[in-house]
Design an enzyme around this catalytic site. Structure first.
Site, PDB file in Angstrom:
ATOM      1  N   CYS A   1       0.839  -1.205   0.000  1.00 53.36           N
ATOM      2  CA  CYS A   1       0.000   0.000   0.000  1.00 53.36           C
ATOM      3  C   CYS A   1       0.873   1.253   0.000  1.00 53.36           C
ATOM      4  CB  CYS A   1      -0.964  -0.054   1.181  1.00 53.36           C
ATOM      5  SG  CYS A   1      -2.391   1.020   0.977  1.00 53.36           S
TER       6      CYS A   1
ATOM      7  N   HIS B   1      -3.717  -5.761   1.064  1.00 52.17           N
ATOM      8  CA  HIS B   1      -3.129  -6.010   2.380  1.00 52.17           C
ATOM      9  C   HIS B   1      -3.195  -7.492   2.765  1.00 52.17           C
ATOM     10  CE1 HIS B   1      -2.569  -1.815   3.546  1.00 52.17           C
ATOM     11  NE2 HIS B   1      -3.697  -1.560   2.934  1.00 52.17           N
TER      12      HIS B   1
ATOM     13  N   GLU C   1      -1.529  -8.843   4.923  1.00 47.49           N
ATOM     14  CA  GLU C   1      -1.339  -8.947   6.383  1.00 47.49           C
ATOM     15  C   GLU C   1      -2.664  -8.915   7.133  1.00 47.49           C
ATOM     16  OE1 GLU C   1      -0.790  -6.317   4.527  1.00 47.49           O
ATOM     17  OE2 GLU C   1      -0.846  -4.411   5.615  1.00 47.49           O
TER      18      GLU C   1
END
Lengths: 229, 754
Positions: free
Chosen positions: A86, A203, A205
């Site tokens: 990002c 993302h 994560e």
């Protein structure tokens, strides 16, 4: 494995990233303040998501000139692996470690939603736990993720198999409807030529813990940690 | 760029305007209040002093119309650590941790300048929470807009949503839910209520109280400019056509600086250095310094030359009244200044020692080599006006005969459901939620949205895991203004009951609420009757449900040219679930499960969305709230979820039973066969009786046995099936088609205005 996550003023997903790694390794990565000039010995450098310097200039442009970045660029050019997600991807573009540009989303609005990604090249140390064509479901959360590349860059990206992920529908079809931000050819993430640097808007994560829903971001982190495999 | 100033380059600064009754009126003083200022000082106030009195005595800061009635709210329970009176409420959530939360309005500024108004509203409420030492972990908001056909509505929706998104996303605090409604009563006054929930260690909570004499007063954060001067006074008056001229009183937000302020404050709070801290919100430096002085029973000497300034030639009046954002005032332990400075400057923020506390309880201001203000603090605070404003007997909405309002000729249940699910108040809010980062921090489990946008799926309350534990917080915001207008007392009760229900429907235990009381002009007896009725209803419900109030915010004068908003006492609720893996969510999970309705259905159509959308009337009595039934049914539902007997759960509210079932069907495209109930009328399907839940189970027997044992009103509705909602052989509604209508309304409206 020594992992360093760089913390800039205004980044805000460094803890999410830390959680993704620590839940697999049992230990917290190093969090390195952007004003530091020395980087601890690192096998992986992570540039996390957020709004470094408020993104008041072009996203990632200020962070690209933070004191620590000199060292990050140097290490990246010498082959240390770098993951930028990002805002981190935007920094990789701003430092020209990756080619192309990231523009405002086509809708001109911030967008946070689950998207499907088609894995385009798994012959890398970031994605070898996946197979080419695998579809993973992870969220995006950005206002400026519209990847743009001109014909020459695109050709070079294709020639060197640098495209990492494309937005797709749940069946893996790369369609206009599945593209959340208007990026060129639905590109969601790219590698450098050597495949030591990965920049991506989504993302992974945020799709690694049971309470976050499906764990489809996890194979990326497993790939990264099992580099030798 | 200027920083601190020692001499102005313009002597005009020393010529303060003369204090006259006209100036008093412009500052919002009544003639009595104007006289009282002279009495307290025993002389003519200076212009600076006059400005300070005016903001401290504004409705916004003094709660002069509401204070008497707010005392009626229950504020105590064994788990309350801090009730009303500080920056935010604090509750015990176990393991030595506390949840810190509050809701606050930014209505007037958001109408004038929607992006900045909403953004600074979000910034302000986050500051209230981290001022207390808590890291914000979730934001929610309650928005009310005017009629979709009103020419300003689209512009306001788009600006407010962008403002909330711009500030919250940049701060890295997830926006996990909220509510949005449309009604013509908000055409001239929209509502933007923002709530933040944070987590703190119980032994590291910071308060405004506690300062003693001879301690350094420190200013940190952004520099002070001329923005937002008299914001608090603006928010204490009605709007008229020329309100647009008040744009300069709207503050401008800088979320990046606030993010730095957050991290700097939390880092400093790890050290033992701060004695007392207060953010500079409404009425800026005035309110924060007076709060610290009043709560510490001390005086404050400020050297305004030292205040970091963004503009040149600022007057003491301007500095004291500025509402520049992202600023904090704190009292440090003497000797800790340099350590604190190092931490604050590491984050590139201004740090200035601007004065010292004293023992004489006076507020003294010096600047440019002279004294501008010397006010005794106790009367400034204690003698601020309190009004018992007159109320008139309320004209309650009369009952209607429900039987007259069955489906209109030629309409089927399917038609009515389709109309309802695509009406502005029930249509999907995906267009809004997608602009909020609901996932940052990585702890969002459920949020009241839809699968595509949110963490995994929707639930009646947002479920946010408490880091490093099995527990999660449940967070919701609720109010049904149309009920409050029809019957303020029942409406007040209902807002609390719905909050309690939404938290219980996830399996969490509701613990406490914050409230945001939005009303019209309290000087009108009808509005005052609404206000008092709602407060008494909230009080009754909070008392009976053991769901106390930890504080909140009052926003009055939400009125334009004499047209008031609907009474809107928004309730922000917080609960805890011990094991987040057990939390129940809304979507039906699989075909073949049994669907039950908990709670009694009489078919109450008064004030229902069905009446409004299908019969085009807004009338009838508000539904009655039986608090005993709310308590019993909620406790039963929580127990079922705890026992693992529930696969999906949803409370029944706007749109009634069939709307609830449709919402459960959308995400996984699993419908329901309700053919046992072909004989039921519209009131059964769309009535808005309270204290009800729909849930699914795979163990119907166990559920029925428990209900019998506990004498719970239980209705078997039918079974989940694939792709349709079916009521008998003649009526089948395609989920896919219905969901499309539900999803399309808002994006289509935002794009085309239709």
């Amino acid at each position: 494995m020594n992992i360093s996550i760089i913390v800039f003023p205004g980044t805000n997903r460094e803890k999410d990233m830390g959680m993704a790694f620590s839940s697999l390794t049992g230990q917290q990565p190093n969090f390195v303040w952007h004003k530091d000039t020395d980087l601890p010995q690192s096998d992986l450098i992570v540039l996390p998501g957020g709004f470094s310097y408020g993104d008041y200039l072009r996203c990632g442009a200020m962070a690209a000139h933070s004191p620590i970045m000199k060292e990050v660029i140097h290490k990246a050019k010498s082959g240390t692996r770098v993951l930028g997600v990002c805002n981190g991807f935007q920094m990789l573009i701003e430092t020209q470690l990756l080619p192309g540009a990231l523009l405002r989303n086509k809708t001109l609005k911030f967008i946070c939603k689950q998207v499907s990604l088609r894995t385009e090249n798994t012959d890398t140390s970031f994605a070898h736990h996946l197979n080419d064509g695998d579809v993973i479901r992870v969220p995006v959360a950005h206002g400026d993720g519209n990847y743009f590349a001109n014909e020459d860059i695109l050709k070079s990206l294709e020639d060197h198999r640098q495209i990492a992920f494309r937005y797709c529908d749940t069946n893996g079809n790369v369609t206009g409807e599945a593209n959340p931000n208007g990026s060129t050819q639905n590109i969601a993430g790219i590698y450098n030529k050597e495949k030591t640097i990965l920049g991506m808007m989504p993302h992974p994560e945020n799709a690694t813990q049971i309470h976050q829903g499906p764990l489809e971001g996890k194979p990326l982190f497993e790939s990264i940690l099992n580099q030798a495999a | 760029m200027t920083n601190t100033a020692s001499a102005p380059d313009n002597d005009a600064i020393f010529q303060e305007p003369e204090i006259t009754e006209t100036l008093g009126k412009e500052h919002g003083f009544s003639p009595e209040e104007y006289k009282k200022v002279f009495d307290i000082l025993g002389r003519t106030p200076t212009f600076t002093e006059f400005g300070i009195f005016s903001v401290m005595w504004s409705e916004h800061c003094s709660y002069k119309s509401s204070r008497l009635h707010l005392k009626k709210l229950p504020t105590e329970a064994s788990w309350i650590i801090q009730g009303p009176g500080e920056n935010a409420g604090v509750i015990d959530i176990g393991d030595g941790k506390a949840a810190v939360f509050k809701m606050e309005s930014h209505n007037h500024p958001s109408f004038i300048e929607p992006y900045q108004g909403a953004a600074t509203g979000v910034g302000g409420i986050m500051r209230d929470v981290f001022t207390m030492g808590a890291r914000p972990i979730a934001n929610i908001n309650a928005l009310r807009f005017g009629d979709p056909d009103h020419p300003k509505t689209r512009h306001l929706v788009s600006g407010v949503v962008a403002g909330i998104s711009g500030y919250g996303n940049c701060m890295g605090v997830p926006t996990v839910g909220g509510e949005t409604n449309f009604h013509s009563a908000y055409n001239g006054n929209i509502l933007v209520n923002a709530m933040t929930v944070g987590i703190a260690e119980q032994d590291k909570i910071y308060y405004a109280r506690g300062a003693s004499p001879d301690q350094p007063i420190v200013y940190i954060g952004s520099k002070t400019g001329r923005d937002g001067i008299h914001g608090a006074t603006m928010s204490s008056a009605e709007f008229s056509e020329d309100s647009e001229e008040k744009r300069p009183t709207v503050q401008v937000g800088d979320p990046f600086t606030e993010k730095l302020l957050l991290e700097a404050c939390l880092e400093l709070m790890q050290e033992d250095a701060i004695i007392s801290i207060q953010d500079m919100g409404a009425a800026g430096l005035t309110s924060s310094s007076v709060e610290i002085a009043a709560k510490g029973n001390i005086g404050v000497d400020l050297d305004l030359d030292k205040v970091p300034q963004r503009e040149t030639n600022m007057t003491p009046y301007e500095i004291m009244l500025s509402e520049s954002q992202e600023r904090m005032l704190m009292i440090l332990q003497p000797g800790k200044e340099e350590m604190a400075r190092a931490i604050i400057e590491k984050w590139d923020l201004d740090f200035a020692v601007i004065g010292r506390t004293t023992d004489d309880k006076r507020l003294r201001l010096k600047m440019y080599g002279r004294e501008w203000c010397d006010i005794p603090v106790p009367p400034l605070v204690d003698e601020s006006p309190v009004y018992d404003r007159p109320q008139e007997p309320y004209d309650f909405a009369p009952a209607i005969n429900d039987e007259e309002y069955d489906l209109p000729a030629g309409q089927t249940l399917a038609d009515a459901l389709e109309t309802l699910m695509s009406c502005p108040d029930l249509a999907s809010r995906q267009w809004i939620w997608e602009q909020y980062d609901s996932l940052v921090m990585g702890e969002t489990v459920y949020s009241p949205g839809i699968t595509e946008t949110q963490a995994s799926e929707g639930a009646d309350a947002a479920i946010v895991r408490i880091p490093d534990t099995e527990k999660a917080l449940a967070i919701t915001s609720d109010c049904s203004p149309r009920y409050c207008y029809a019957h303020p007392f029942e409406g007040g009760k209902q807002a609390v009951a719905e909050s309690y229900r939404n938290i219980s429907a996830t399996g969490a235990m509701p613990l406490a609420v914050t409230n945001n009381l939005n009303f019209g002009n309290p000087e009108r007896p009808k509005i005052m009757a609404q206000f008092v009725g709602c407060i008494e209803g909230i009080g009754a419900a909070c008392r009976d449900l053991h769901y106390p109030v930890t504080g909140g915010n009052v926003s009055l004068y939400n009125e334009t040219n004499g047209e008031a908003i609907l009474p809107t006492p928004t309730i922000g609720g917080v609960g805890v679930i011990q094991d987040w893996t057990k939390a129940a969510s809304i979507p039906f999970k699989a075909a073949g499960e049994e669907i039950f309705l908990i709670g009694e259905t009489k078919g109450h159509l008064g004030q229902s969305l069905y009446l409004r959308e299908i019969h085009d009337i807004e009338s009838g009595e508000a539904p009655h709230v039986d608090l005993e039934a709310e308590k019993t049914n909620a406790s039963f539902v929580r127990q079922l979820i705890e026992d693992g007997l529930v696969t999906a759960c949803h409370d029944i509210s706007d749109g009634g039973l069939l709307a609830a079932i449709a919402e459960m069907a959308f995400d996984n495209e699993i419908g329901a066969d309700l053919s046992n109930h072909t004989d039921k009328n519209a009131a059964f399907w769309f009535g808005e009786d309270q204290a009800r839940y729909v849930l699914t189970t795979t163990d119907a027997k166990a559920l029925k046995d428990k209900a019998t044992l506990e004498k719970i009103s239980l209705t078997y509705l039918g079974k989940t099936i694939n792709s349709d909602i079916k009521i008998g052989d003649d009526l089948s509604i395609s989920i896919k088609k219905l969901a499309k209508k539900n999803k399309n309304w808002l994006p289509c409206y935002m794009e085309t205005g239709k």
